[in-house]
Design a protein around this motif. Structure first.
Motif, PDB file in Angstrom:
ATOM      1  N   ASP A  45      12.600  17.345 -11.807  1.00 13.69           N
ATOM      2  CA  ASP A  45      12.188  17.951 -13.081  1.00 13.69           C
ATOM      3  C   ASP A  45      11.219  19.119 -12.820  1.00 13.69           C
ATOM      4  O   ASP A  45      11.407  19.871 -11.879  1.00 13.69           O
ATOM      5  N   PRO A  47       9.239  22.623 -12.645  1.00  5.82           N
ATOM      6  CA  PRO A  47       9.587  24.048 -12.721  1.00  5.82           C
ATOM      7  C   PRO A  47      11.041  24.301 -12.332  1.00  5.82           C
ATOM      8  O   PRO A  47      11.670  23.489 -11.647  1.00  5.82           O
ATOM      9  N   SER A  48      11.549  25.457 -12.752  1.00  6.06           N
ATOM     10  CA  SER A  48      12.922  25.822 -12.423  1.00  6.06           C
ATOM     11  C   SER A  48      13.034  26.216 -10.958  1.00  6.06           C
ATOM     12  O   SER A  48      12.035  26.491 -10.283  1.00  6.06           O
ATOM     13  N   THR A  49      14.275  26.286 -10.486  1.00  9.46           N
ATOM     14  CA  THR A  49      14.513  26.722  -9.113  1.00  9.46           C
ATOM     15  C   THR A  49      14.012  28.147  -8.906  1.00  9.46           C
ATOM     16  O   THR A  49      13.422  28.475  -7.871  1.00  9.46           O
ATOM     17  N   ASP A  51      11.520  29.608 -10.395  1.00 12.48           N
ATOM     18  CA  ASP A  51      10.059  29.594 -10.291  1.00 12.48           C
ATOM     19  C   ASP A  51       9.609  29.212  -8.884  1.00 12.48           C
ATOM     20  O   ASP A  51       8.691  29.813  -8.320  1.00 12.48           O
ATOM     21  N   ARG A 100      16.399  20.911  -6.899  1.00 14.00           N
ATOM     22  CA  ARG A 100      15.718  20.243  -8.011  1.00 14.00           C
ATOM     23  C   ARG A 100      16.600  19.124  -8.541  1.00 14.00           C
ATOM     24  O   ARG A 100      17.746  19.352  -8.939  1.00 14.00           O
ATOM     25  N   ASN A 153      19.171  20.463 -17.751  1.00 16.10           N
ATOM     26  CA  ASN A 153      18.705  21.588 -16.937  1.00 16.10           C
ATOM     27  C   ASN A 153      18.365  22.815 -17.779  1.00 16.10           C
ATOM     28  O   ASN A 153      17.382  23.511 -17.519  1.00 16.10           O
ATOM     29  N   ASP A 154      19.186  23.089 -18.814  1.00 17.90           N
ATOM     30  CA  ASP A 154      19.014  24.318 -19.601  1.00 17.90           C
ATOM     31  C   ASP A 154      18.106  24.155 -20.816  1.00 17.90           C
ATOM     32  O   ASP A 154      17.548  25.146 -21.303  1.00 17.90           O
ATOM     33  N   LEU A 157      14.481  20.285 -19.650  1.00 23.58           N
ATOM     34  CA  LEU A 157      13.455  20.557 -18.646  1.00 23.58           C
ATOM     35  C   LEU A 157      12.663  21.832 -18.927  1.00 23.58           C
ATOM     36  O   LEU A 157      11.434  21.830 -18.760  1.00 23.58           O
ATOM     37  N   PRO A 158      13.297  22.937 -19.350  1.00 23.98           N
ATOM     38  CA  PRO A 158      12.481  24.113 -19.696  1.00 23.98           C
ATOM     39  C   PRO A 158      11.491  23.833 -20.828  1.00 23.98           C
ATOM     40  O   PRO A 158      10.354  24.323 -20.801  1.00 23.98           O
ATOM     41  N   TRP A 161       8.642  21.706 -19.361  1.00 31.24           N
ATOM     42  CA  TRP A 161       7.767  22.443 -18.468  1.00 31.24           C
ATOM     43  C   TRP A 161       6.906  23.419 -19.250  1.00 31.24           C
ATOM     44  O   TRP A 161       5.725  23.614 -18.934  1.00 31.24           O
TER      45      TRP A 161
END
Length: 265
Positions: A45, A47-49, A51, A100, A153-154, A157-158, A161
């Protein structure tokens, strides 16, 4: 020119990632055998990849040029600590892989969003699902597990975060004396206006994982966690006791503000 061994680069990378993303656990591994000049980074979970790769790219000493089938220098240098001494040099790292993972809790939240978007229809666990729109994001036609993964994922999680970063920023913006007052622990309480809430959490203290298991959500405006559906209802003392017990099991200090008893005739 000094050269920095891959294992020292991996240790420095882990330190930087933990500082950049507090509360996220990173597993940073140095490759073995023919992949000994590679590093792999794993986390769940957070931050994004993209980031994370903002921090991994400066740690590579070379990168692969597919057009010419060869590795080329990046001219990067890094400073690491080796046996208590600061050393600056070129990292012996040919590449860094990032992975991730998506937690079961995030997938559960994705299924709940799919449920809401399909008028209360339970999401199937197998088969091909049609494309759909979730919170403004186009979710592609795909097999059920892959579609749940894309929603997590889209969308999930964003959002989580972003909420975590807002919470951290709000905490940092509080006056120092206010932070000290809040350092004593969490407050779990129930009011008619707000329902069941938890205040005093901090990014990375472990409270978020516990509260999410009890379906709490983060209120961005009021900066607290709340249990949906508990406003203007009597307090569920059994539920509150279970939440408090799980928070204490995570080594968190919790003060429970007991709801006022209903007067009897």
């Amino acid at each position: 020119m000094d050269y920095i061994d891959t294992k020292h680069v991996a240790a420095e990378l882990k330190r930087r990632l933990q500082n950049a993303f507090p509360g996220v656990k990173f597993n940073v591994r140095k490759g073995t055998g023919t992949g000994s000049a590679w590093i792999s980074v794993y986390w769940t979970d957070g931050p994004s990849t993209a980031d994370v790769e903002e921090h991994t790219r400066p740690m590579q000493g070379s990168q692969f040029n597919g057009m010419e089938d060869r590795y080329e220098s990046t001219d990067n240098t890094v400073t690491v600590t080796v046996k208590g001494r600061k050393v600056t040099g070129k990292p012996l790292v040919e590449g860094i892989n990032t992975h991730r993972d998506v937690s079961d809790d995030a997938l559960k939240a994705a299924a709940a969003l799919w449920f809401e978007a399909h008028d209360g229809t339970e999401p199937p666990t197998s088969g091909m699902l049609d494309a759909c729109v979730i919170d403004g994001h186009v979710i592609q036609e795909n097999w059920a597990p892959q579609q749940m993964w894309q929603i997590a994922n889209d969308v999930v999680l964003p959002q989580r975060w972003a909420a975590a970063k807002e919470q951290a920023a709000a905490q940092a913006a509080r006056p120092e004396h206010a932070q000290e007052e809040g350092a004593e622990g969490l407050t779990l309480k129930h009011t008619d206006e707000d329902g069941t809430t938890v205040t005093g959490t901090r990014l990375g203290d472990g409270a978020a994982d516990v509260l999410k298991r009890h379906d709490f959500k983060w209120h961005r405006k009021n900066q607290y966690w709340y249990a949906p559906g508990t406003r203007h209802k009597e307090a569920d003392t059994g539920f509150m006791a279970a939440v408090a017990a799980d928070l204490r099991a995570a080594d968190l200090a919790v003060t429970t503000a007991q709801p006022e008893a209903t007067p009897t005739a």
